[in-house]
Design a protein around this motif. Structure first.
Motif, PDB file in Angstrom:
ATOM      1  N   VAL A 129     -19.940  14.275   3.441  1.00 23.28           N
ATOM      2  CA  VAL A 129     -21.310  14.783   3.523  1.00 23.28           C
ATOM      3  C   VAL A 129     -21.359  16.006   4.442  1.00 23.28           C
ATOM      4  N   ALA A 130     -20.630  15.959   5.549  1.00 24.63           N
ATOM      5  CA  ALA A 130     -20.574  17.102   6.472  1.00 24.63           C
ATOM      6  C   ALA A 130     -19.938  18.310   5.800  1.00 24.63           C
ATOM      7  N   THR A 131     -18.940  18.069   4.970  1.00 25.61           N
ATOM      8  CA  THR A 131     -18.304  19.159   4.222  1.00 25.61           C
ATOM      9  C   THR A 131     -19.288  19.779   3.242  1.00 25.61           C
ATOM     10  N   PHE A 132     -20.089  18.937   2.593  1.00 19.85           N
ATOM     11  CA  PHE A 132     -21.131  19.434   1.688  1.00 19.85           C
ATOM     12  C   PHE A 132     -22.091  20.360   2.435  1.00 19.85           C
ATOM     13  N   PHE A 133     -22.572  19.911   3.605  1.00 20.02           N
ATOM     14  CA  PHE A 133     -23.494  20.733   4.381  1.00 20.02           C
ATOM     15  C   PHE A 133     -22.820  22.022   4.856  1.00 20.02           C
ATOM     16  N   THR A 134     -21.527  21.960   5.135  1.00 19.28           N
ATOM     17  CA  THR A 134     -20.799  23.165   5.553  1.00 19.28           C
ATOM     18  C   THR A 134     -20.775  24.196   4.434  1.00 19.28           C
ATOM     19  N   VAL A 135     -20.468  23.745   3.222  1.00 18.34           N
ATOM     20  CA  VAL A 135     -20.425  24.647   2.066  1.00 18.34           C
ATOM     21  C   VAL A 135     -21.799  25.283   1.842  1.00 18.34           C
ATOM     22  N   VAL A 136     -22.856  24.479   1.930  1.00 16.48           N
ATOM     23  CA  VAL A 136     -24.215  24.997   1.739  1.00 16.48           C
ATOM     24  C   VAL A 136     -24.573  25.978   2.860  1.00 16.48           C
TER      25      VAL A 136
END
Length: 317
Positions: A184-191
């Motif tokens: 989930v943190a990786t998702f937010f990083t990409v966004v």
């Protein structure tokens, strides 16, 4: 934005988490800060009794130090960090009372909820002073937003507190909450990087800290994060969602959190209306699969794969 600049906070936070582990974990052992396993839980968990807990301190220190390096140039890191630390403090108090003071119940439910509401209220106040909550992005409809008007604040409290407790319920198997949340943190990083949201240092910091923590938290875990870590991660997830106007994406990327919370609610309600019968073999949901014969590693892998697929889906919608 150069890739190396984005990767650096991941490396810093990972290094801090990985290097502190060999020092903090033995210290937790010496202080006898060990996990107490519930007797009515899966029998396989009894051997985990005494494993050091409150390892979330590793995550919080790594994330805080890394975030402070970047916070001057990226002020949007501040509200997320405050919410993360606020919920982490609530979790720390709960762990401290349970483990150090040997009071099995920890904070009373109303005390825990009261403190969570206070922390959420501070976060809501900060957002309102910083321009308001604003409209939220709608999944599956590119470029569309919705503003809930007077319901923005009540919805914020529901989402933030619900997300924090969902993450807390997910922390029940070796590496489960860590593995799901790092995705989930990786998702937010990409966004954050793709939209230049300005909060990527803390999303990267959490990603790195969790990767470092997983070195000690994968099965068989030699340390647990405790409520100190799980509530803090819930605050982080909710904080990121609101700073990036993505709370309506949480049921998608945070599907596992939602499923864990709903399994507990459904179990309790069904138990009451059916005169003592249970819908699941045990709640939260991961325990149900354990009692169905699934190994811990298989459950963690399955939940992580589901999260990864849903995060990819969220990126394209």
């Amino acid at each position: 934005m150069k890739a190396g600049f984005v990767i650096m906070p991941i490396i810093i936070s990972f290094a801090l988490s990985a290097c502190m582990g060999p020092f903090i974990i033995p210290m937790l052992k010496r202080l006898k800060i060990g996990q107490t396993v519930r007797e009515d839980g899966p029998g396989t968990h009894l051997k985990k009794s005494g494993t050091p807990t409150m390892g979330g301190i590793l995550i919080l220190i790594s994330v805080t130090v890394t975030s402070l390096i970047y916070i001057k140039d990226y002020p949007k890191v501040l509200p997320i960090l405050l919410l993360t630390l606020g919920f982490g403090l609530v979790g720390f108090l709960d762990d401290f009372i349970k483990v150090v003071l040997n009071r099995s119940m920890g904070l009373k439910p109303w005390q825990k909820m009261f403190l969570q509401v206070i922390v959420t209220g501070v976060f809501a106040w900060y957002l309102e002073c910083d321009g308001g909550i604003g409209a939220l992005k709608i999944p599956f409809y590119q470029g569309y937003y919705i503003d809930f008007g007077v319901w923005n604040i009540p919805l914020l409290f529901l989402i933030v507190v619900g997300t924090a407790n969902g993450t807390n319920f997910t922390d029940g198997l070796d590496g489960l909450a860590s593995s799901v949340t790092v995705l989930v943190a990786t998702f937010f990083t990409v966004v954050a990087v793709g939209t230049e949201a300005g909060c990527f240092p803390i999303t990267c910091a959490v990603t790195g800290a969790l990767l470092g923590f997983l070195l000690f938290n994968v099965h068989p875990a030699c340390v647990f994060m405790g409520d100190t870590g799980s509530l803090a991660l819930g605050g982080f997830v909710a904080g990121c969602a609101y700073v990036m106007q993505l709370p309506l994406y949480l049921p998608l990327v945070g599907f596992i959190y939602v499923a864990e919370v709903l399994s507990v609610i459904i179990q309790v309600v069904y138990y009451k209306i059916s005169s003592g019968r249970r819908l699941f073999k045990m709640a939260p949901l991961h325990h149900h699969f354990e009692l169905c014969g699934w190994k811990e590693t298989r459950i963690v892998m399955a939940f992580s794969i589901i999260t990864a697929v849903l995060c990819i889906l969220a990126l394209v919608v």
